[in-house]
Design an enzyme around this catalytic site. Structure first.
Site, PDB file in Angstrom:
ATOM      1  N   ARG A 113      66.936 105.110   4.087  1.00  0.00           N
ATOM      2  CA  ARG A 113      67.060 106.548   4.353  1.00  0.00           C
ATOM      3  C   ARG A 113      68.135 107.163   3.449  1.00  0.00           C
ATOM      4  O   ARG A 113      67.950 108.256   2.904  1.00  0.00           O
ATOM      5  CB  ARG A 113      67.402 106.788   5.824  1.00  0.00           C
ATOM      6  CG  ARG A 113      67.496 108.247   6.171  1.00  0.00           C
ATOM      7  CD  ARG A 113      67.779 108.432   7.644  1.00  0.00           C
ATOM      8  NE  ARG A 113      67.794 109.853   7.944  1.00  0.00           N
ATOM      9  CZ  ARG A 113      68.466 110.384   8.933  1.00  0.00           C
ATOM     10  NH1 ARG A 113      69.164 109.630   9.750  1.00  0.00           N
ATOM     11  NH2 ARG A 113      68.443 111.680   9.133  1.00  0.00           N
ATOM     12  N   HIS A 132      69.718 110.746  -0.717  1.00  0.00           N
ATOM     13  CA  HIS A 132      70.899 111.038  -1.523  1.00  0.00           C
ATOM     14  C   HIS A 132      70.934 110.482  -2.936  1.00  0.00           C
ATOM     15  O   HIS A 132      71.833 110.854  -3.688  1.00  0.00           O
ATOM     16  CB  HIS A 132      72.150 110.552  -0.773  1.00  0.00           C
ATOM     17  CG  HIS A 132      72.332 111.205   0.546  1.00  0.00           C
ATOM     18  ND1 HIS A 132      72.637 112.547   0.685  1.00  0.00           N
ATOM     19  CD2 HIS A 132      72.218 110.709   1.804  1.00  0.00           C
ATOM     20  CE1 HIS A 132      72.710 112.839   1.970  1.00  0.00           C
ATOM     21  NE2 HIS A 132      72.464 111.752   2.669  1.00  0.00           N
ATOM     22  N   LYS A 172      66.777 121.504   6.058  1.00  0.00           N
ATOM     23  CA  LYS A 172      68.079 120.843   6.135  1.00  0.00           C
ATOM     24  C   LYS A 172      69.078 121.754   5.434  1.00  0.00           C
ATOM     25  O   LYS A 172      68.860 122.191   4.309  1.00  0.00           O
ATOM     26  CB  LYS A 172      68.030 119.468   5.466  1.00  0.00           C
ATOM     27  CG  LYS A 172      69.318 118.687   5.624  1.00  0.00           C
ATOM     28  CD  LYS A 172      69.208 117.273   5.079  1.00  0.00           C
ATOM     29  CE  LYS A 172      70.535 116.535   5.292  1.00  0.00           C
ATOM     30  NZ  LYS A 172      70.502 115.193   4.725  1.00  0.00           N
ATOM     31  N   ASN A 200      72.539 119.197   1.530  1.00  0.00           N
ATOM     32  CA  ASN A 200      72.291 117.817   1.124  1.00  0.00           C
ATOM     33  C   ASN A 200      72.892 117.599  -0.255  1.00  0.00           C
ATOM     34  O   ASN A 200      72.922 118.514  -1.079  1.00  0.00           O
ATOM     35  CB  ASN A 200      70.795 117.509   1.074  1.00  0.00           C
ATOM     36  CG  ASN A 200      70.540 116.031   0.926  1.00  0.00           C
ATOM     37  OD1 ASN A 200      70.821 115.254   1.827  1.00  0.00           O
ATOM     38  ND2 ASN A 200      70.037 115.628  -0.225  1.00  0.00           N
ATOM     39  N   THR A 201      73.350 116.377  -0.494  1.00  0.00           N
ATOM     40  CA  THR A 201      73.927 116.019  -1.784  1.00  0.00           C
ATOM     41  C   THR A 201      73.109 114.911  -2.418  1.00  0.00           C
ATOM     42  O   THR A 201      72.831 113.893  -1.768  1.00  0.00           O
ATOM     43  CB  THR A 201      75.388 115.546  -1.613  1.00  0.00           C
ATOM     44  OG1 THR A 201      76.137 116.613  -1.028  1.00  0.00           O
ATOM     45  CG2 THR A 201      76.006 115.168  -2.943  1.00  0.00           C
ATOM     46  N   HIS A 249      75.301 106.019   5.013  1.00  0.00           N
ATOM     47  CA  HIS A 249      75.517 107.399   5.467  1.00  0.00           C
ATOM     48  C   HIS A 249      76.381 108.139   4.463  1.00  0.00           C
ATOM     49  O   HIS A 249      77.378 107.603   3.973  1.00  0.00           O
ATOM     50  CB  HIS A 249      76.211 107.400   6.839  1.00  0.00           C
ATOM     51  CG  HIS A 249      76.582 108.750   7.336  1.00  0.00           C
ATOM     52  ND1 HIS A 249      75.657 109.675   7.760  1.00  0.00           N
ATOM     53  CD2 HIS A 249      77.792 109.352   7.448  1.00  0.00           C
ATOM     54  CE1 HIS A 249      76.305 110.784   8.110  1.00  0.00           C
ATOM     55  NE2 HIS A 249      77.596 110.606   7.936  1.00  0.00           N
ATOM     56  N   PHE A 250      75.999 109.380   4.163  1.00  0.00           N
ATOM     57  CA  PHE A 250      76.804 110.245   3.319  1.00  0.00           C
ATOM     58  C   PHE A 250      77.738 111.030   4.239  1.00  0.00           C
ATOM     59  O   PHE A 250      77.263 111.826   5.047  1.00  0.00           O
ATOM     60  CB  PHE A 250      75.918 111.206   2.512  1.00  0.00           C
ATOM     61  CG  PHE A 250      76.655 111.961   1.460  1.00  0.00           C
ATOM     62  CD1 PHE A 250      76.737 111.473   0.172  1.00  0.00           C
ATOM     63  CD2 PHE A 250      77.268 113.156   1.759  1.00  0.00           C
ATOM     64  CE1 PHE A 250      77.435 112.175  -0.813  1.00  0.00           C
ATOM     65  CE2 PHE A 250      77.972 113.865   0.800  1.00  0.00           C
ATOM     66  CZ  PHE A 250      78.047 113.368  -0.500  1.00  0.00           C
TER      67      PHE A 250
END
Length: 142
Positions: free
Chosen positions: A30, A35, A63, A66-67, A139-140
């Site tokens: 994910r 990302h 969303k 987001n990066t 996770h970011f």
């Protein structure tokens, strides 16, 4: 103890060992989908509009932020070997590094499925959460 019970216990032990890695692998996949774009240059609103849709972040809602990281996965994974720092959620499995990114921010006036984004490309510090052995990003954080 019967042979059948021994096999059952071994199977349960094997499942107990594999299940956490399955969840970690899903989170890693994910993270990659949401990302990582090593080939992309980013930079334009059109890039964000297209990538957010392609990466399925506009299916049920737009969303908001987001990066996308424009580094190869090995450079990103190497961040996981830096010193642990505290994540926003208080856990101590975050790490920081400096990478090329495109930040995509929803304009506020778009509606699904036509979500619209503003892009800003930079080289900046990011914070990611890592898990596993070997540690991989899951996770970011910021």
């Amino acid at each position: 103890m019967t042979l059948q019970r021994i096999y059952l216990l071994l199977l349960l032990l094997l499942l107990a060992l594999l299940l956490p890695s399955y969840g970690q692998d899903r989170m890693y996949q994910r993270f990659l989908r949401q990302h990582v774009d090593p080939e992309g240059a980013g930079g334009s609103d059109g890039y964000c509009n297209l990538m957010m849709q392609r990466r399925k972040m506009t299916s049920h809602q737009c969303k908001r932020v987001n990066t996308f990281i424009h580094e190869n996965i090995w450079n990103i994974r190497s961040i996981c070997s830096t010193v642990n720092i505290q994540c926003k959620n208080g856990r101590m499995n975050c790490h920081e590094g400096v990478v090329k990114v495109t930040d995509c921010k929803e304009t506020g006036s778009s509606r699904i499925p036509n979500c619209r984004y503003r892009a800003m490309t930079s080289t900046r510090r990011i914070v990611i959460a890592c898990e596993g052995d070997p540690a991989v990003p899951v996770h970011f954080d910021k």
